[in-house]
Design a protein around this motif. Structure first.
Motif, PDB file in Angstrom:
ATOM      1  N   ARG A   1      15.668   7.522  16.502  1.00 44.03           N
ATOM      2  CA  ARG A   1      14.644   8.434  16.776  1.00 44.03           C
ATOM      3  C   ARG A   1      14.843   8.827  14.277  1.00 44.03           C
ATOM      4  N   GLU A   2      13.685   9.724  14.889  1.00 44.42           N
ATOM      5  CA  GLU A   2      13.712  10.310  13.092  1.00 44.42           C
ATOM      6  C   GLU A   2      14.046   9.114  12.057  1.00 44.42           C
ATOM      7  N   LEU A   3      13.100   7.638  11.874  1.00 44.83           N
ATOM      8  CA  LEU A   3      13.324   7.143  11.383  1.00 44.83           C
ATOM      9  C   LEU A   3      12.641   6.569   9.804  1.00 44.83           C
ATOM     10  N   PRO A   4      13.152   7.216   8.948  1.00 44.73           N
ATOM     11  CA  PRO A   4      12.656   7.479   7.605  1.00 44.73           C
ATOM     12  C   PRO A   4      11.415   6.001   7.083  1.00 44.73           C
ATOM     13  N   ALA A   5      10.518   6.246   6.875  1.00 42.69           N
ATOM     14  CA  ALA A   5       9.283   4.926   6.540  1.00 42.69           C
ATOM     15  C   ALA A   5       8.814   5.442   5.777  1.00 42.69           C
ATOM     16  N   ILE A   6       8.801   4.299   4.448  1.00 41.52           N
ATOM     17  CA  ILE A   6       8.552   4.892   2.964  1.00 41.52           C
ATOM     18  C   ILE A   6       7.785   3.390   2.303  1.00 41.52           C
TER      19      ILE A   6
ATOM     20  N   MET B   1       4.772   1.165  -0.126  1.00 37.20           N
ATOM     21  CA  MET B   1       3.316   1.614  -0.800  1.00 37.20           C
ATOM     22  C   MET B   1       2.114   0.736  -0.164  1.00 37.20           C
ATOM     23  N   LEU B   2       1.246   1.584   0.000  1.00 40.94           N
ATOM     24  CA  LEU B   2       0.392   1.222   1.253  1.00 40.94           C
ATOM     25  C   LEU B   2      -0.946   1.497   0.355  1.00 40.94           C
ATOM     26  N   GLU B   3      -1.931   0.322   0.257  1.00 37.25           N
ATOM     27  CA  GLU B   3      -3.400   0.699  -1.095  1.00 37.25           C
ATOM     28  C   GLU B   3      -3.082   1.417  -2.185  1.00 37.25           C
ATOM     29  N   GLY B   4      -2.064   0.853  -2.938  1.00 39.14           N
ATOM     30  CA  GLY B   4      -1.600   1.590  -3.604  1.00 39.14           C
ATOM     31  C   GLY B   4      -1.273   2.773  -4.369  1.00 39.14           C
ATOM     32  N   VAL B   5      -0.904   2.991  -2.704  1.00 38.13           N
ATOM     33  CA  VAL B   5       0.174   5.063  -3.178  1.00 38.13           C
ATOM     34  C   VAL B   5       1.124   5.067  -2.413  1.00 38.13           C
ATOM     35  N   PHE B   6       1.663   5.026  -3.054  1.00 34.97           N
ATOM     36  CA  PHE B   6       2.764   4.914  -2.054  1.00 34.97           C
ATOM     37  C   PHE B   6       3.319   6.130  -0.994  1.00 34.97           C
ATOM     38  N   MET B   7       3.922   5.932   0.341  1.00 33.24           N
ATOM     39  CA  MET B   7       3.124   6.711   1.072  1.00 33.24           C
ATOM     40  C   MET B   7       4.648   7.045   1.682  1.00 33.24           C
ATOM     41  N   VAL B   8       4.514   8.326   1.889  1.00 35.67           N
ATOM     42  CA  VAL B   8       6.396   8.497   2.959  1.00 35.67           C
ATOM     43  C   VAL B   8       6.047   9.183   4.364  1.00 35.67           C
ATOM     44  N   GLY B   9       7.130   8.879   5.554  1.00 31.69           N
ATOM     45  CA  GLY B   9       6.786   9.011   6.278  1.00 31.69           C
ATOM     46  C   GLY B   9       7.884   8.947   7.347  1.00 31.69           C
ATOM     47  N   VAL B  10       8.072   9.622   8.763  1.00 28.37           N
ATOM     48  CA  VAL B  10       9.191   9.693   9.515  1.00 28.37           C
ATOM     49  C   VAL B  10       8.592   9.684  11.370  1.00 28.37           C
ATOM     50  N   ILE B  11       9.557   7.975  11.417  1.00 24.86           N
ATOM     51  CA  ILE B  11       9.073   7.025  12.458  1.00 24.86           C
ATOM     52  C   ILE B  11      10.087   8.236  13.761  1.00 24.86           C
ATOM     53  N   ASP B  12       9.224   9.235  14.938  1.00 25.90           N
ATOM     54  CA  ASP B  12       9.812   9.418  16.177  1.00 25.90           C
ATOM     55  C   ASP B  12      10.574   9.017  16.844  1.00 25.90           C
ATOM     56  N   GLU B  13      10.543   7.473  16.903  1.00 27.21           N
ATOM     57  CA  GLU B  13      11.167   7.019  17.560  1.00 27.21           C
ATOM     58  C   GLU B  13      11.133   4.757  17.421  1.00 27.21           C
ATOM     59  N   LEU B  14      12.031   4.217  17.836  1.00 32.80           N
ATOM     60  CA  LEU B  14      12.134   2.828  17.972  1.00 32.80           C
ATOM     61  C   LEU B  14      12.832   2.529  19.152  1.00 32.80           C
ATOM     62  N   ARG B  15      12.282   1.295  19.959  1.00 33.12           N
ATOM     63  CA  ARG B  15      12.821   1.093  20.703  1.00 33.12           C
ATOM     64  C   ARG B  15      12.885   0.069  21.377  1.00 33.12           C
TER      65      ARG B  15
ATOM     66  N   LEU C   1       4.137   0.316   7.144  1.00 34.06           N
ATOM     67  CA  LEU C   1       5.400   0.735   6.270  1.00 34.06           C
ATOM     68  C   LEU C   1       6.867   0.308   6.720  1.00 34.06           C
ATOM     69  N   PHE C   2       7.061   0.476   8.852  1.00 37.08           N
ATOM     70  CA  PHE C   2       8.290   0.468   8.222  1.00 37.08           C
ATOM     71  C   PHE C   2       8.423  -1.539   8.659  1.00 37.08           C
ATOM     72  N   ASP C   3       6.982  -2.005   9.091  1.00 36.50           N
ATOM     73  CA  ASP C   3       7.129  -3.719   9.069  1.00 36.50           C
ATOM     74  C   ASP C   3       7.011  -3.827   6.986  1.00 36.50           C
ATOM     75  N   GLY C   4       6.525  -3.545   6.094  1.00 33.74           N
ATOM     76  CA  GLY C   4       6.729  -3.395   4.883  1.00 33.74           C
ATOM     77  C   GLY C   4       8.031  -3.602   4.901  1.00 33.74           C
ATOM     78  N   MET C   5       8.705  -2.376   5.095  1.00 31.93           N
ATOM     79  CA  MET C   5      10.536  -2.186   4.223  1.00 31.93           C
ATOM     80  C   MET C   5      10.805  -3.768   5.213  1.00 31.93           C
ATOM     81  N   VAL C   6      11.599  -3.911   6.746  1.00 31.65           N
ATOM     82  CA  VAL C   6      11.829  -4.813   6.964  1.00 31.65           C
ATOM     83  C   VAL C   6      11.783  -6.385   6.390  1.00 31.65           C
ATOM     84  N   ARG C   7       9.794  -6.840   5.904  1.00 31.13           N
ATOM     85  CA  ARG C   7       9.902  -7.998   5.089  1.00 31.13           C
ATOM     86  C   ARG C   7      10.472  -7.960   3.725  1.00 31.13           C
TER      87      ARG C   7
END
Ligand code: SF4
Length: 337
Positions: free
Chosen positions: A129-134, A136-150, A189-195
């Motif tokens: 829970r509360e996983l940071p996701a960061i 680049m998307l469409e030329g902008v660096f974006m940050v977020g926090v994913i509530d839950e992955l299971r 964002l998450f998919d980009g990170m794990v790729r």
């Protein structure tokens, strides 16, 4: 108590903590030149800020121009109640430990160390829970926090975003639109990170961090307790990037919104969200074009004027003034000249 810190401003009440006349003049001057990204000194955007545009773009901009009003918004009882429900859920799967941080690099290092722990947990099939996701998307660096992955029973990786509700009802379409955008952006964002698409330069440049900055004693101890040997911020970042590159975690398979009643904690309902990457990216490009200064910000459409009744910026809002005089279009055209 200062009004700005005391609560939400209502339409028609006395003017609140708005910008000074000098600042208003500065804003007008800036409108002719710099983009909102430059004007607000932003090198990255939060996912929630972009999603806020789907409710009212002008409201997001006013959040930067009237920071004390925004602060008062965050102090509202229901916002705090929502935050405490999220914290309680996080505590169900993580131990929350206090770490003393001194610098911005310390703070970011703690987030990255947490993320490293979550990568390991996901690799062993656990819920995080509360996983940071960061990224680049469409030329902008974006940050977020994913509530839950299971993982589901079928082995799919499910993103579950919890939304708290004051009333025991599902949200209106106007609210749900922003929620769908939010989970879609988290997936990108998450998919980009794990790729392995996240790079050292992107992180350093957009979050304005120094790789060589030595970590404080609190962070060093936290890293040691997690089994990591690091000395400077750059060590933590490199560790994260290598782990993301070789983690072999899957992309997110399913997006789900879960609505929970604030008072009772009861689940009001949940909705699966379809994912159409082309459509999502087109929507994102539209919202970002405002930040790049390619178009003027938009207030709400006339049929959504009900949103203005619950808006803390209503008394300052140029768009609303134009709308109440029946001249939204005229006003918009004037601004675009
Ligand atoms: Fe948007 Fe209405 Fe608020 Fe203006 S008053 S910022 S148009 S919601």
């Amino acid at each position: 108590m200062d009004r700005a810190a005391g609560g939400t401003l209502a339409a028609g009440s006395e003017p609140g903590p708005g910008p000074s006349p000098a600042r208003k003049r500065k804003r007008k001057r800036d409108l002719s030149g710099r983009s909102p990204m430059e004007r607000c000194c932003r090198r990255y955007l939060k996912v929630t800020e972009v999603c806020g545009q789907s409710w009212c773009e002008l409201q997001v901009l006013y959040g930067f121009e009237y920071p004390l009003v925004l602060k008062a918004e965050k102090e509202r009882a229901e916002v705090k109640a929502g935050a405490s429900i999220h914290l309680a859920r996080e505590r169900e799967v993580h131990d929350v430990v206090q770490v003393c941080v001194v610098t911005r690099e310390d703070r970011q290092a703690v987030k990255f160390l947490n993320l490293l722990g979550m990568i390991s947990a996901l690799q062993t099939g656990c819920c995080v829970r509360e996983l940071p996701a960061i990224g680049m998307l469409e030329g902008v660096f974006m940050v977020g926090v994913i509530d839950e992955l299971r993982y589901s029973d079928k082995g799919e990786l499910v993103l579950n975003e919890l939304k708290t509700r004051r009333h025991k009802s599902l949200p209106s379409e106007a609210q749900a639109k922003g929620h769908r955008l939010q989970v879609g952006l988290y997936k990108l964002l998450f998919d980009g990170m794990v790729r392995g698409s996240l790079s050292r330069d992107q992180v350093v440049e957009h979050l304005e961090l120094r790789l060589e900055r030595a970590l404080g004693p609190g962070v060093l101890e936290h890293a040691r307790n997690l089994g990591f040997r690091v000395a400077a911020f750059g060590d933590v970042l490199d560790l994260l990037l290598v782990n993301l590159k070789y983690c072999e975690l899957p992309c997110i398979d399913l997006l789900r919104l879960e609505y929970c009643h604030q008072g009772s904690g009861d689940i009001v309902g949940s909705q699966d969200v379809p994912f159409d990457e082309d459509q999502l990216r087109a929507q994102l490009r539209h919202y970002l074009s405002f930040w790049f200064g390619q178009r003027e910000p938009r207030g709400v459409d006339i049929e959504d004027a009900w949103k203005c009744r619950m808006c803390s910026y209503a008394e300052h809002c140029e768009w609303r003034r134009g709308s109440s005089q029946g001249s939204v279009t005229v006003h918009t055209d004037k601004k675009l000249k």
